[in-house]
Each structure stands twice: as C-alpha cells, then as structure tokens.
Design a protein around this motif. Sequence first.
Motif, mmCIF file in Angstrom:
data_model
loop_
_atom_site.group_PDB
_atom_site.id
_atom_site.type_symbol
_atom_site.label_atom_id
_atom_site.label_comp_id
_atom_site.label_asym_id
_atom_site.label_seq_id
_atom_site.Cartn_x
_atom_site.Cartn_y
_atom_site.Cartn_z
ATOM 1 N N ARG A 130 18.260 -12.492 -27.865
ATOM 2 C CA ARG A 130 18.751 -13.697 -27.982
ATOM 3 C C ARG A 130 20.370 -13.581 -28.464
ATOM 4 O O ARG A 130 20.758 -13.504 -29.608
ATOM 5 C CB ARG A 130 18.084 -14.221 -29.009
ATOM 6 N N MET A 131 21.063 -13.560 -27.363
ATOM 7 C CA MET A 131 22.665 -13.347 -27.601
ATOM 8 C C MET A 131 23.738 -14.329 -27.181
ATOM 9 O O MET A 131 23.193 -15.233 -26.218
ATOM 10 C CB MET A 131 23.087 -12.173 -27.182
ATOM 11 N N GLU A 132 24.781 -14.521 -27.893
ATOM 12 C CA GLU A 132 25.671 -15.385 -27.291
ATOM 13 C C GLU A 132 26.038 -15.301 -25.815
ATOM 14 O O GLU A 132 25.923 -16.555 -25.127
ATOM 15 C CB GLU A 132 27.010 -15.274 -27.912
ATOM 16 N N TYR A 134 23.796 -14.613 -23.730
ATOM 17 C CA TYR A 134 22.865 -15.206 -22.994
ATOM 18 C C TYR A 134 22.733 -16.866 -23.098
ATOM 19 O O TYR A 134 21.678 -17.423 -22.904
ATOM 20 C CB TYR A 134 21.450 -14.675 -23.367
ATOM 21 N N ASP A 135 23.848 -17.315 -23.892
ATOM 22 C CA ASP A 135 23.905 -18.872 -24.006
ATOM 23 C C ASP A 135 22.518 -19.132 -25.131
ATOM 24 O O ASP A 135 22.136 -20.410 -25.094
ATOM 25 C CB ASP A 135 23.831 -19.771 -22.965
ATOM 26 N N ASN A 136 22.273 -18.107 -26.117
ATOM 27 C CA ASN A 136 21.244 -18.117 -26.940
ATOM 28 C C ASN A 136 19.880 -18.591 -26.498
ATOM 29 O O ASN A 136 18.736 -18.718 -27.106
ATOM 30 C CB ASN A 136 21.570 -19.235 -28.029
ATOM 31 N N THR A 137 19.602 -18.300 -25.069
ATOM 32 C CA THR A 137 18.500 -18.490 -24.435
ATOM 33 C C THR A 137 17.823 -17.135 -24.747
ATOM 34 O O THR A 137 18.380 -16.076 -24.554
ATOM 35 C CB THR A 137 18.598 -18.747 -23.009
ATOM 36 N N ALA A 138 16.555 -17.114 -25.123
ATOM 37 C CA ALA A 138 15.764 -15.802 -25.389
ATOM 38 C C ALA A 138 15.475 -15.096 -24.125
ATOM 39 O O ALA A 138 14.989 -15.769 -23.125
ATOM 40 C CB ALA A 138 14.545 -15.969 -26.202
#
Length: 173
Positions: A130-132, A134-138
């Motif tokens: 879950r990364m920035e 990835y737009d915080n999408t897991a």
Amino acid sequence: MVTGKDTGYSGTGRPSARRMESGPVAVIECIEEIPCNPCEGACPVGAIQVGQPLTNLPKLSEHKCTGCGICIAACPGLAIFNIDLSRGDETAIVAMPYEYLPLPKEGAAVTVTDRDGQPVGRGLVHSVKRMEKYDNTAIVSVEVKKELADIVRSIKEGEDGTEETNLPLRRDY
C-alpha cells in the motif's frame, strides 16, 4: 492500418503465455468501452495504450510492461492484475487490487476465488503493498497453484470469511 505487430501492442490486454513465464506482467481484463484511461496515464513505461477515442479498450505492450503494478491501483474498474509464472516451481503469483479492511497479513492462508467470487482453492498471501504510488490502493499478491493463476481474481480470508492470522506457512493448499 497499424497492427499490434507494428506498435508492440497486442490488440488486447492479455500477454502471451511466454511473457507471463518470464516475470510479472499486467493482465488487463477491461470490457467496458467507456471514456476511461487512468491505466494509460499511470504506466511509467507506456506499456498500456487506450488512444482515441477514449472508449477504446486498453491494449498492452507485453514487451514494455515491467510488472510494476501501478496500473493495478490506477484502474477504477479493478480490471487489471499481474500474473507471474516465472517462479520455476508449481506456483504462480497473482497480484490484485484489494479494497477491503482489514488488509490480509503476509503469510496468511486464504481462500482464492474466481471472477464470480466462487472459491477455487487455497493460497498464501505473498505480499501486501500500500504505497503512495499506488494511490494508497492495496495490492495483494497471492501465491497459488500455477493452474489457478488465470482463474484467481480475489481472496476471502478464512473458511467463513473471518481473518486467519499467525498460521504457519503452508504449502499444502
């Protein structure tokens, strides 16, 4: 007329079996001919092309795709996955968007489901990212039997939907 051979784009979002066996690669299962192209803009190497009109289905250049997974999180339709058949054993890694809480834990045994949410087997959570970028999408990656890689599209935790934690790493799924 420009063909997939001329541009490197396959004409579909589906990479070849050979490409999936060489490492992680995006598999685009978009069927919605609607104005949508976040996947095209998110791909840092230009491996996804929607073009004009904006209602075109996305095409994948399997040779450009690095399997980074950014397009998985960018797709509002949850229609992009990564498949990695390069592990050299009987297992594959399927990476998918996951928008539920709680997030599964790495190493947890889970029930893997098909596109209709029907259980098709068991898998192990390989990673949860879950990364920035990835737009915080897991993005949840699951280790499954290789023959399930093209079938698995989601997970359920536990037999009854409850979370299973602290399970020993099992390979008998």
